[in-house]
Design a protein around this motif. Structure first.
Motif, mmCIF file in Angstrom:
data_model
loop_
_atom_site.group_PDB
_atom_site.id
_atom_site.type_symbol
_atom_site.label_atom_id
_atom_site.label_comp_id
_atom_site.label_asym_id
_atom_site.label_seq_id
_atom_site.Cartn_x
_atom_site.Cartn_y
_atom_site.Cartn_z
ATOM 1 N N ASN A 164 0.921 -8.250 -9.606
ATOM 2 C CA ASN A 164 0.935 -6.789 -9.773
ATOM 3 C C ASN A 164 -0.378 -6.301 -10.378
ATOM 4 O O ASN A 164 -0.918 -5.266 -9.981
ATOM 5 C CB ASN A 164 2.106 -6.363 -10.670
ATOM 6 C CG ASN A 164 3.446 -6.621 -9.997
ATOM 7 O OD1 ASN A 164 3.486 -6.872 -8.785
ATOM 8 N ND2 ASN A 164 4.530 -6.568 -10.750
ATOM 9 N N TYR A 165 -0.876 -7.067 -11.339
ATOM 10 C CA TYR A 165 -2.124 -6.691 -12.015
ATOM 11 C C TYR A 165 -3.273 -6.682 -11.004
ATOM 12 O O TYR A 165 -4.088 -5.751 -10.976
ATOM 13 C CB TYR A 165 -2.411 -7.694 -13.145
ATOM 14 C CG TYR A 165 -3.433 -7.220 -14.147
ATOM 15 C CD1 TYR A 165 -3.047 -6.661 -15.353
ATOM 16 C CD2 TYR A 165 -4.798 -7.333 -13.883
ATOM 17 C CE1 TYR A 165 -3.981 -6.220 -16.275
ATOM 18 C CE2 TYR A 165 -5.737 -6.902 -14.802
ATOM 19 C CZ TYR A 165 -5.318 -6.350 -16.006
ATOM 20 O OH TYR A 165 -6.253 -5.915 -16.925
ATOM 21 N N GLY A 212 -7.283 -3.944 -7.820
ATOM 22 C CA GLY A 212 -7.904 -3.678 -6.520
ATOM 23 C C GLY A 212 -8.058 -2.181 -6.263
ATOM 24 O O GLY A 212 -8.980 -1.757 -5.577
ATOM 25 N N HIS A 213 -7.146 -1.360 -6.808
ATOM 26 C CA HIS A 213 -7.180 0.085 -6.542
ATOM 27 C C HIS A 213 -7.793 0.906 -7.674
ATOM 28 O O HIS A 213 -8.316 1.981 -7.441
ATOM 29 C CB HIS A 213 -5.759 0.590 -6.260
ATOM 30 C CG HIS A 213 -5.238 0.116 -4.944
ATOM 31 N ND1 HIS A 213 -4.706 -1.138 -4.762
ATOM 32 C CD2 HIS A 213 -5.202 0.727 -3.731
ATOM 33 C CE1 HIS A 213 -4.346 -1.275 -3.501
ATOM 34 N NE2 HIS A 213 -4.633 -0.164 -2.853
ATOM 35 N N LEU A 214 -7.648 0.418 -8.893
ATOM 36 C CA LEU A 214 -8.079 1.230 -10.051
ATOM 37 C C LEU A 214 -9.114 0.507 -10.904
ATOM 38 O O LEU A 214 -9.374 0.909 -12.045
ATOM 39 C CB LEU A 214 -6.851 1.564 -10.924
ATOM 40 C CG LEU A 214 -5.673 2.254 -10.228
ATOM 41 C CD1 LEU A 214 -4.460 2.309 -11.165
ATOM 42 C CD2 LEU A 214 -6.060 3.661 -9.777
ATOM 43 N N LEU A 260 4.239 0.115 -7.370
ATOM 44 C CA LEU A 260 2.801 -0.056 -7.642
ATOM 45 C C LEU A 260 2.002 1.035 -6.939
ATOM 46 O O LEU A 260 1.047 1.581 -7.498
ATOM 47 C CB LEU A 260 2.339 -1.445 -7.181
ATOM 48 C CG LEU A 260 2.936 -2.621 -7.965
ATOM 49 C CD1 LEU A 260 2.634 -3.946 -7.275
ATOM 50 C CD2 LEU A 260 2.403 -2.654 -9.390
ATOM 51 N N GLU A 261 2.421 1.357 -5.705
ATOM 52 C CA GLU A 261 1.715 2.430 -4.975
ATOM 53 C C GLU A 261 1.900 3.764 -5.685
ATOM 54 O O GLU A 261 0.985 4.586 -5.753
ATOM 55 C CB GLU A 261 2.211 2.483 -3.525
ATOM 56 C CG GLU A 261 1.607 1.348 -2.701
ATOM 57 C CD GLU A 261 2.301 1.100 -1.376
ATOM 58 O OE1 GLU A 261 3.327 1.771 -1.100
ATOM 59 O OE2 GLU A 261 1.829 0.224 -0.622
ATOM 60 N N GLN A 262 3.110 3.973 -6.243
ATOM 61 C CA GLN A 262 3.358 5.222 -6.994
ATOM 62 C C GLN A 262 2.426 5.299 -8.218
ATOM 63 O O GLN A 262 1.887 6.368 -8.524
ATOM 64 C CB GLN A 262 4.822 5.264 -7.442
ATOM 65 C CG GLN A 262 5.182 6.534 -8.209
ATOM 66 C CD GLN A 262 6.649 6.542 -8.656
ATOM 67 O OE1 GLN A 262 7.508 5.919 -8.015
ATOM 68 N NE2 GLN A 262 6.937 7.239 -9.729
ATOM 69 N N ILE A 263 2.221 4.170 -8.875
ATOM 70 C CA ILE A 263 1.343 4.149 -10.062
ATOM 71 C C ILE A 263 -0.093 4.490 -9.659
ATOM 72 O O ILE A 263 -0.750 5.336 -10.279
ATOM 73 C CB ILE A 263 1.402 2.768 -10.765
ATOM 74 C CG1 ILE A 263 2.802 2.536 -11.343
ATOM 75 C CG2 ILE A 263 0.339 2.663 -11.861
ATOM 76 C CD1 ILE A 263 3.058 1.120 -11.826
#
Ligand SMILES: Cc1ncc(COP(=O)(O)O)c(C=O)c1O
Length: 384
Positions: free
Chosen positions: A273-274, A279-281, A362-365
């Motif tokens: 998850n991390y 990868g996105h943030l 995770l996508e919502q975050i």
């Protein structure tokens, strides 16, 4: 006024899936639960009080403590009769050997090392550093249960180490200590833990049902306000640091649920998850959290923001319960003397990363953070 839409609610704390009751007990006992000198209390702060009281260090004993701390560990040490001498962490949140050296005198008996957010510090180095100076190494792994470094469990190098079981699993409570001088087993009466287990179940439902998520979203600030008002009324100004009865055992529900929840895949699920969030943030993540060590067991995903309180509010409206990671230090800290710790407290915001999150969560975050960021940048541009 901005309309709040129903949305799944995601918190830092691991949720408790209802199917846990049908799960078989695991035979796996990770460190420190596999050690004869491990004791479990309701909270880690009680384990800290017990471990230090058992050492009988005398009235002048001083411990070197990071200025970047939760506060309850400091309170437990003070209650156990120790004196605190604070040190600043470096840009990697490590102690600085030269800075520590300047703090040493004949009364210093121990170095307190915090494994922040489940990222292992170089405990082997610090053990050798302590041994060379005849100091005790204390490993605070409250956020690092299940973490390893070079194949060794975090907490295994210190003379003593502390762990919060409920930060890794959806348990009502549970704070463990492993110590070369094991403290007594807890002797006070056991709480049921039913209400707190129920709340963890509700948190699980709130991650899946928007309507429950909405109630959650609205109810949480009211609950925080209520608890704060109650503490002010009772003149309990630092209630969040209170040690309580240090002999409190883990609740009945924790003892029942822990063997069902222990899972060899938990740390890897958290790392997965991390990595997704990184990868996105990634560009919002400060060192040392911007790269994930092999054996880390991340407790949360940290991002650095300039207007943390507004950011938190925007995240909340999008169903993400972030946490300003240790906004309030222990009142004994001379805050102005430790500017790096102060900046961390004001700008490091922690997001959920626990093993119960789904890909949709995770996508919502990620979306919530991106929207909050864009919104705040636009607001700043208008104000400028
Ligand atoms: C670094 C650290 N040490 C100790 C503690 C105390 O843990 P507990 O709340 O179980 O007493 C905490 C709690 O958040 C913590 O973050």
């Amino acid at each position: 006024m901005k309309k709040i839409r129903p949305v799944n609610s995601l918190l830092i704390w691991p949720t408790l899936p209802p199917q846990v009751y049908f799960k078989a007990k695991s035979n796996w006992r990770p460190f420190p639960l596999d050690q004869d000198n491990c004791r479990i209390y309701s909270k880690a702060r009680q384990a800290i009080w017990q471990a230090f009281t058992s050492l009988n260090l005398g009235p002048d004993a001083v411990i070197l403590m990071p200025a970047y701390h939760h506060g309850s560990e400091v309170e437990a040490l003070l209650k156990a009769g120790l004196k605190i001498r604070y040190y600043e962490v470096n840009e990697l949140l490590e102690p600085d050997p030269a800075g520590l050296e300047a703090l040493l005198d004949a009364n210093v008996c121990a170095l307190y090392l915090i494994h922040y957010l489940g990222f292992p510090q170089d405990a082997l180095f610090w053990r050798q550093w302590c041994d060379a100076r005849q100091l005790l190494l204390v490993e605070d792994a409250a956020q690092a249960f299940l973490a390893t470094q070079q194949g060794q469990p975090v907490g295994s190098h210190g003379h003593m180490a502390f762990f919060c079981l409920y930060k890794t699993y959806g348990l009502p409570d549970g704070g463990a200590v492993v110590s070369s001088v094991p403290p007594p087993f807890p002797s006070a009466s056991r709480q049921s833990g039913l209400w707190r287990a129920f709340k963890r179940h509700i948190n699980w439902v709130a991650t899946r049902r928007k309507e429950v998520g909405l109630v959650h979203l609205l109810f949480k600030p009211v609950q925080t306000w209520w608890n704060r008002s109650l503490s002010e009324l009772k003149k309990q100004h630092h209630k969040e640091f209170e040690v309580g009865n240090p002999s409190t055992p883990p609740s009945t529900m924790t003892s029942f649920l822990l063997p069902k929840l222990l899972d060899e895949g938990t740390a890897e699920d958290r790392r997965k998850n991390y990595r997704f969030l990184l990868g996105h943030l990634g560009e919002m993540v400060p060192p040392p959290f911007d790269s994930l060590p092999e054996g880390a067991s991340p407790f949360a995903f940290p991002i650095e923001v300039s207007d943390a309180k507004s950011f938190l509010l925007r995240l909340r409206h999008r169903g993400v319960g972030g946490l300003l990671f240790w906004l309030n230090p222990h009142p004994s800290l001379p805050v102005a003397d430790f500017p790096r710790s102060k900046a961390l407290r004001e700008g490091l915001l922690a997001l959920p990363v626990h093993q119960e999150l789904t890909m949709a969560d995770l996508e919502q975050i990620v979306q919530a953070v991106q929207e909050a960021r864009v919104g705040l940048t636009a607001k700043a541009a208008v104000a400028g």
